[in-house]
Write an enzyme that holds these catalytic residues in place. Sequence first.
Site, PDB file in Angstrom:
ATOM      1  CG  ASP A   1      -6.310   2.527  -8.204  1.00  0.00           C
ATOM      2  OD1 ASP A   1      -6.811   2.063  -7.447  1.00  0.00           O
ATOM      3  OD2 ASP A   1      -5.831   3.555  -8.227  1.00  0.00           O
TER       4      ASP A   1
ATOM      5  NE  ARG B   1      -9.152   4.304  -9.732  1.00  0.00           N
ATOM      6  CZ  ARG B   1      -8.760   5.082 -10.729  1.00  0.00           C
ATOM      7  NH1 ARG B   1      -9.473   5.465 -11.932  1.00  0.00           N
ATOM      8  NH2 ARG B   1      -8.084   6.216  -9.864  1.00  0.00           N
TER       9      ARG B   1
ATOM     10  CB  SER C   1      -0.696   0.048   1.176  1.00  0.00           C
ATOM     11  OG  SER C   1      -1.774   1.378   1.393  1.00  0.00           O
TER      12      SER C   1
END
Length: 450
Positions: free
Chosen positions: A327, A407, A174
């Site tokens: 992502d 998204r 992360s």
Amino acid sequence: MAHDATPQPATARRSPPLSGTARVPGDKSISHRSFMFGGLASGETRITGLLEGEDVMRTGQAMKAMGAHIEKHGDEWVIRGTGNGALLQPEGPLDFGNAGTGSRLTMGLVGTYDMETTFIGDASLSSRPMGRVLEPLRQMGVQVVEAAPGDRMPITLRGPKHAAPITYRVPMASAQVKSAVLLAGLNTPGITTVIEPVMTRDHTEKMLKGFGANLTVETDERGVRHIFIEGQGKLTGQVIAVPGDPSSAGFPLVAALIVPGSDITIENVLMNPTRTGLLLTLQEMGGQIDILNPRNAGGEDVADLRVRYSELKGVTVPAERAPSMIDEYPVLAVAAAFAEGETVMQGLEELRVKESDRLAAVANGLKLNGVDCTEGEASLSVRGVPGGKGLGGEPKGEAVKTHLDHRIAMSFLVMGLASEKPVTVDDRAMIATSFPEFMGLMTRLGARID
Ligand code: S3P
């Protein structure tokens, strides 16, 4: 803007070949950091190409509430920062809306200050785990005065008189957690060390160095990164040109690969190797993506991407690649729905704690639109239908549930451009958090979305 208002559905339909040239908005990660570091540094920071999405604007408002001056002059954002260590206690709660990056990095940035700060957000953000950031902050001496069960927002932090420098090994891949600890280290005496076993996007390290922080990185023989930051140093304002966001570029890019006859160029896309996993994967799938005019701009690699319709083939995406395309899995799954054979994506555990549980949201959306796929604990397998025959919903069919996730909305609208039947998403409003120009840009390329 609040998003608990009436949902705004959107429908995408099979489209003619996409063509033309487009520029996607500025990179979200770099834009958040530009406002934060500019707001903190002494002197003036000037930013062009900033993503003016809702998430980034929330970060700007938070920095203003803590003493930074931020104004837009023409195309340029001009910031006068407070100086490192000199942020002020905000008068009210900092509302981060939907923004995980803004809120988590800011918790690091101000958590070590001897003041009280409250963080709030929308329903999506309030359901996301913040313990991953609070845990190292507690070790540095920060008190979590208030938090909802499971270390969720609303959260109130109170910093100590003097924070303690720590050595922190990031337990999950992360960049947000890494960055929060490094930013906490900026206001901490001595050296704060972050150990990063799996490399994630390195914008915080690169940009902090650019602002003058004493930050060094050593990579050991096992590839583990040790990042050292010396606290309480001076940061000086910079001139920043934010390159185009590769995560946003993923939407027109996949659209051009799956809509027959398409040929588009996306200009000025960030090519930092910690962000190019989607490109690599799509090229492995047989995607015709030419990397044109590779160049360096302001310390980052950028290029233009020419993308042509391609007959894609399924591949196995290794778990190690996940941090460089974290992502992009929703839109990759859409590309896989049009590829011949099976695409297997592994190492997806972090997708469960994004703006939505993206693994479930993608699998459910694909199934709803006729795609054969299997959702594992941390994996997704998609069996594609080249040509998209039978894919999509009936005009009056059920809409894809986006769960306040930009998204998910954009990925399924891309799907509808090449599937036989239209694809509808239940709400387009969240797209404004990261890509306000999405509808206009896609429509200009020839996409049928309304
Ligand atoms: C980001 C890090 C990633 C990414 C997010 C932006 C950043 O989150 O998903 O969109 O700018 O540091 P994690 O750190 O949770 O993986």
